[in-house]
Design an enzyme around this catalytic site. Structure first.
Site, short mmCIF file in Angstrom:
data_model
loop_
_atom_site.label_atom_id
_atom_site.label_comp_id
_atom_site.label_asym_id
_atom_site.label_seq_id
_atom_site.Cartn_x
_atom_site.Cartn_y
_atom_site.Cartn_z
N ASP A 83 -17.88 45.33 3.50
CA ASP A 83 -18.88 46.17 2.84
C ASP A 83 -19.53 45.47 1.65
OD1 ASP A 83 -17.96 48.19 4.60
OD2 ASP A 83 -16.40 48.76 3.18
N GLU A 106 -24.44 55.97 7.58
CA GLU A 106 -23.74 55.74 6.32
C GLU A 106 -24.34 54.53 5.61
OE1 GLU A 106 -19.82 55.43 7.93
OE2 GLU A 106 -20.03 53.31 8.45
#
Length: 530
Positions: free
Chosen positions: A22, A195
């Protein structure tokens, strides 16, 4: 102005190997800063610095104090999700989600710092801020906005149906204000798990980039744009602008997604994203890693890696002067006052179970009642496995006094999937044994009687074959077990979102103990992928 350099010079992906997922990035002048997720490991959110987007060095952790991060009882692969880093008017901001449990609360907060190496502030917890993967956007008019995902207020229409929402953030009050806006409710309802939203303003247009398809094989990056920050947003007809799901499951890079973009001082555009490198089949021991890929703008939309459209293992370097950092030594002799930044704990350490000063030149671990097989904070110090082929070894001094006292070297995916090479007592004899734990069930693979307190331990991996050795004297290695199946250290077997760790541990397994284990040094040597 673009610097003069060899345009054929290349770099190798991933830019940060091992469990560093991420990635989020920002540029301040000629300096680049990047953060990644850490889940149930402490300290939280490593922060890296680069001058050329290729060579990165860790300069600290954003969440390095127990007052910032309480991971007590947090299950494996929960905790800190998907941080975003931004810089505005002399202040760095890091916003992230704390996931309490599998189905428990998702709580969003941000911290600030004037120096990216720290110290960072205690958390500013945001009220009525649902979902995960928050991001901050600083608009030209001085207003600040937060984006994240959530279940649509009208409910889900299909599995993992999410929407992206936006709300203004009052930096002075440190709380969200005004109405929430729905920016993106899927893409013709053909995808799922919307997301990781990031907002950008480029040449007067607002661009909203998100991740879709889940963080596994079907992961992807999609983008939309609008003339107004609250929408409506127009989907890019080329979506997804980046994915590897069309390349097949045996492609060497998979699960590409969760991206953030940056423009260099020379005008180039780059994406950082996560991806995985399966090996030995569809097994990803290294977890999700950080990759770098170029893109350019065509007709107002990003085209990623033009002519190829994928993340490559070998890519042309950015047009920036190469700036390598000094190579970190492979061996940690534990002769500094603080642990190296590569080391982590499992959950927040609550007592002083480790020391670098009680026996100078050694890492001392106190035996704690907590076990490596429990959801707890065990007496453990570990680092990421970052290579498919590697060797790790240590020298330990340990004198077990009871059969429940153990210490040694552990390779783990989580509390239910691990290999432990441990020294212990059995029938009043000192032994070294290898224990395999899979799905919570343990098997003693090998046991050897040993003499003395000093013991050398080593693990070598060649792909998914893991070999374990021990020695009473330096370099006099003896086989404990060879060709052990490393796939149990993969998320594809264990589940979750983290990569494999290698660490040092000491446990009294439910009993009180005053005993200690001393580690003189630890060496990790990885072989780059060919």
């Amino acid at each position: 102005m673009t610097q003069s350099m060899n345009h054929e010079e290349t770099f190798e992906n991933p830019i940060i190997p091992g469990f560093y997922p991420d990635p989020s990035i920002c540029r301040v002048g000629e300096d680049y800063y990047l953060v990644t997720s850490t889940f149930h490991y402490f300290p939280g959110v490593p922060i890296f610095h680069s001058k050329d987007l290729v060579n990165w060095r860790q300069i600290g952790h954003v969440l390095d104090r127990p007052s910032q991060l309480n991971l007590d009882g947090t299950p494996s692969s929960r905790g800190i999700y998907a941080p975003t880093i931004r810089y505005h008017q002399g202040v760095f901001y890091m916003i992230t989600t704390f996931v309490e449990s599998k189905k428990g609360a998702r709580r969003n907060f941000y911290v600030t710092a004037e120096n990216p190496a720290g110290p960072w502030s205690d958390p500013n917890w945001l009220e009525d801020a649902p979902g995960i993967d928050p991001s901050l956007f600083f608009d030209d008019d001085g207003r600040v906005y937060m984006t994240a995902n959530r279940v649509p207020p009208s409910g889900r229409e299909y599995p993992k149906h999410m929407e992206i929402w936006l709300q203004e953030l009052d930096i002075e009050k440190k709380q969200l204000i005004g109405p929430k806006y729905s920016l993106w409710d899927g893409a013709l309802k053909q995808i799922h798990a919307q997301e990781a939203p990031h907002l950008y303003k480029i040449e007067g247009q607002y661009y909203l980039m998100i991740a879709e398809g889940g963080t596994g094989f079907t992961h992807s990056v999609t983008i939309a744009r609008s003339e107004s920050i609250t929408g409506p947003y127009e989907n890019c007809k080329m979506n997804p602008i980046l994915t590897h799901r069309h390349l097949g499951r045996d492609y060497p890079i998979t699960s590409v997604g969760h991206a953030d973009i940056v423009q260099t001082q020379n005008g180039e555009w780059w994406i950082v994203c996560l991806a995985t490198r399966p090996y030995g089949g569809e097994y990803r021991n290294l977890g999700r890693e950080s990759f770098l890929v170029p893109f350019r703008w065509e007709n107002g939309w990003p085209v990623v890696n033009p002519g190829k459209g994928i993340v490559e293992m070998t890519t042309k370097r950015p047009h920036l002067k190469s700036f390598p950092w000094p190579t970190r030594p492979a061996c940690d002799h534990f002769d500094t006052p603080q642990l190296d930044m590569a080391w982590n704990f499992i959950r927040t350490p609550r007592d002083h179970f480790w020391s670098l000063t009680e026996r100078p030149g050694h890492l001392r671990l106190r035996l704690k009642p907590e076990r490596m097989t429990e959801i707890c904070n065990p007496s453990f110090v570990g680092r990421r496995q970052q290579h498919m082929t590697f060797a790790a070894r240590t020298m330990m001094v340990f004198d077990p006094q009871n059969e429940w006292e153990t210490a040694g070297l552990v390779l783990l995916q989580d509390h239910d999937f691990q290999y432990r090479m441990e020294s212990a007592l059995h029938e009043s004899k000192n032994i070294i044994r290898l224990i395999k734990r899979e799905h919570g069930e343990e098997e003693v693979i090998a046991t050897q009687e040993i003499a003395g307190q000093r013991l050398y331990l080593k693990v070598e991996a060649a792909g998914q074959d893991y070999h374990f050795y021990y020695a009473r004297h330096a370099e006099e290695w003896q086989v404990l077990a060879e060709y052990m199946d490393g796939r149990l250290l993969s998320t594809d077997v264990a589940g979750g979102f983290v990569g494999a760790y290698i660490g040092l541990f000491a446990s009294s397994q439910g009993h009180d103990s005053l005993n200690v284990a001393d580690f003189d040094w630890f060496e990790y040597i990885g072989v780059p992928q060919q």
